[in-house]
Design a protein around this motif. Structure first.
Motif, short mmCIF file in Angstrom:
data_model
loop_
_atom_site.label_atom_id
_atom_site.label_comp_id
_atom_site.label_asym_id
_atom_site.label_seq_id
_atom_site.Cartn_x
_atom_site.Cartn_y
_atom_site.Cartn_z
N ALA A 87 0.85 -1.20 0.00
CA ALA A 87 0.00 0.00 0.00
C ALA A 87 0.88 1.24 0.00
O ALA A 87 1.76 1.38 0.85
CB ALA A 87 -0.92 0.00 1.21
N TYR A 88 0.64 2.12 -0.96
CA TYR A 88 1.32 3.42 -0.97
C TYR A 88 0.29 4.47 -0.60
O TYR A 88 -0.71 4.66 -1.31
CB TYR A 88 1.92 3.73 -2.34
CG TYR A 88 2.69 5.04 -2.35
CD1 TYR A 88 4.03 5.07 -2.04
CD2 TYR A 88 2.05 6.26 -2.64
CE1 TYR A 88 4.74 6.27 -2.00
CE2 TYR A 88 2.73 7.45 -2.61
CZ TYR A 88 4.08 7.46 -2.29
OH TYR A 88 4.76 8.64 -2.25
N VAL A 89 0.50 5.14 0.53
CA VAL A 89 -0.44 6.14 1.01
C VAL A 89 -0.28 7.42 0.19
O VAL A 89 0.83 7.95 0.05
CB VAL A 89 -0.22 6.43 2.50
CG1 VAL A 89 -1.12 7.58 2.96
CG2 VAL A 89 -0.52 5.18 3.33
N LEU A 90 -1.39 7.91 -0.34
CA LEU A 90 -1.39 9.13 -1.15
C LEU A 90 -1.61 10.38 -0.31
O LEU A 90 -1.06 11.44 -0.60
CB LEU A 90 -2.47 9.05 -2.23
CG LEU A 90 -2.33 7.93 -3.26
CD1 LEU A 90 -3.59 7.85 -4.11
CD2 LEU A 90 -1.11 8.16 -4.14
N GLY A 91 -2.45 10.29 0.70
CA GLY A 91 -2.76 11.44 1.52
C GLY A 91 -3.93 11.13 2.44
O GLY A 91 -4.43 10.02 2.49
N GLY A 92 -4.35 12.16 3.17
CA GLY A 92 -5.46 11.97 4.08
C GLY A 92 -5.92 13.31 4.63
O GLY A 92 -5.31 14.35 4.40
N ASN A 93 -7.01 13.26 5.38
CA ASN A 93 -7.51 14.45 6.06
C ASN A 93 -8.27 14.02 7.30
O ASN A 93 -8.05 12.92 7.83
CB ASN A 93 -8.37 15.31 5.12
CG ASN A 93 -9.56 14.56 4.55
OD1 ASN A 93 -9.96 13.51 5.05
ND2 ASN A 93 -10.14 15.09 3.49
N ALA A 94 -9.19 14.84 7.79
CA ALA A 94 -9.89 14.53 9.03
C ALA A 94 -10.79 13.31 8.92
O ALA A 94 -11.09 12.68 9.94
CB ALA A 94 -10.72 15.74 9.47
N GLY A 95 -11.20 12.94 7.72
CA GLY A 95 -12.15 11.85 7.60
C GLY A 95 -11.73 10.68 6.75
O GLY A 95 -12.41 9.65 6.74
N THR A 96 -10.61 10.80 6.01
CA THR A 96 -10.27 9.77 5.03
C THR A 96 -8.76 9.62 4.87
O THR A 96 -8.02 10.60 4.94
CB THR A 96 -10.87 10.13 3.65
OG1 THR A 96 -12.27 10.35 3.78
CG2 THR A 96 -10.67 9.00 2.65
N LEU A 97 -8.35 8.39 4.63
CA LEU A 97 -6.98 8.07 4.23
C LEU A 97 -7.06 7.37 2.88
O LEU A 97 -7.90 6.49 2.69
CB LEU A 97 -6.33 7.14 5.26
CG LEU A 97 -4.93 6.61 4.94
CD1 LEU A 97 -3.90 7.71 5.16
CD2 LEU A 97 -4.60 5.41 5.82
N ALA A 98 -6.22 7.76 1.92
CA ALA A 98 -6.25 7.16 0.58
C ALA A 98 -4.93 6.46 0.30
O ALA A 98 -3.85 6.98 0.61
CB ALA A 98 -6.51 8.23 -0.48
N PHE A 99 -5.02 5.26 -0.30
CA PHE A 99 -3.81 4.56 -0.71
C PHE A 99 -4.07 3.81 -2.01
O PHE A 99 -5.23 3.57 -2.41
CB PHE A 99 -3.33 3.59 0.38
CG PHE A 99 -4.15 2.33 0.54
CD1 PHE A 99 -3.88 1.19 -0.21
CD2 PHE A 99 -5.19 2.27 1.46
CE1 PHE A 99 -4.61 0.02 -0.06
CE2 PHE A 99 -5.94 1.11 1.62
CZ PHE A 99 -5.65 -0.01 0.85
#
Length: 254
Positions: free
Chosen positions: A16-28
């Motif tokens: 899994a390569y994590v692309l980014g995230g914020n208060a509600g979501t993490l994207a990979f």
């Protein structure tokens, strides 16, 4: 040379390569090989509580145009968002050129992440724990952990639960509890001291890992010993007795 039984377990491959995230979501992503000019990104829900972040147990799969992945990341996690972060896009471009591919992990762990150094420590800490079912607070719509704080058949976040149940309109009393009332105490996984301050409340007794009868006796003896408005709360490890603070409430923050 063969080992003698002390050979360490093989390391989990990074998938899994994590692309980014914020208060509600993490994207990979787990693959940057384009399929019909698209790549698949996985969205992992996040909830923020007074004691840290929590990873949700339901992932969403989305398809992103392969030639616009950096743009999608910037749009999904803009810098003005609360807790937003984006990992280095030059690394994404390098992985795209190399055709990096792996099978998506069944569970997101730090060992499964290709770029853990780009992920905030509090998010990594959340990933190190088992995922939880998430829901929305019935009052403020904040994402929260289901059944951690429930009152009158409503799911609440820790903030609104503390304000509602431990606030002025909560089930306070100024006399010892009858035995039957101990079965109806507010039941929570934890009590957040900072949120008690907001409610002008203080903990005066915490009893844990003791026989139930003894904890109940301590609660009632404390209430009987000194006049005041009290509220007993059941937590995962015992009983806590709260009391409304003496003196005037501080002015509300503007």
């Amino acid at each position: 040379m063969n080992g003698s039984g002390n050979t360490p377990a093989p390391k989990e491959p990074a998938r899994a390569y994590v692309l980014g995230g914020n208060a509600g979501t993490l994207a990979f992503v787990s693959s940057l090989r384009a399929n019909n000019k698209q790549v698949t990104a996985w969205l992992v829900p996040l909830a923020w509580t007074p004691i840290g972040a929590v990873v949700g147990d339901g992932w969403q799969r989305v398809n992103v145009a392969a030639d616009n992945l950096p743009g999608w990341v910037d749009q999904t996690f803009p810098h003005e968002d609360e807790r937003a972060f984006v990992t280095p896009l030059r690394d994404v471009e390098m992985l795209q050129r190399s055709g990096w591919h792996a099978d998506a992990p069944e569970k997101l762990t730090e060992q499964a992440i290709l770029n853990p150094e780009d992920v905030p420590e509090d998010v990594l800490d959340a990933i190190s724990h088992d995922p939880e079912p998430l829901t929305q607070c019935a009052v403020c719509r904040r994402t929260c952990v289901r059944d951690h704080f429930a009152w009158n058949e409503r799911q609440l976040c820790a903030w609104d639960y503390h304000a509602t149940v431990f606030g002025k309109r909560g089930p306070w009393r100024n006399e010892p509890y009858e035995e039957r009332l101990f079965e109806t105490l507010p039941n929570v996984p934890y009590i957040a001291p900072a949120l008690l301050d907001d409610a002008h409340v203080e903990p005066v007794l915490a009893a844990a890992s003791l026989p139930e009868d003894l904890m109940r006796t301590l609660i009632n003896q404390t209430i009987a010993a000194e006049k005041g408005d009290y509220l007993a709360v059941r937590t995962d490890d015992g009983l806590t007795l709260l009391r409304e603070r003496r003196g005037p409430r501080p002015p509300a923050a503007e």
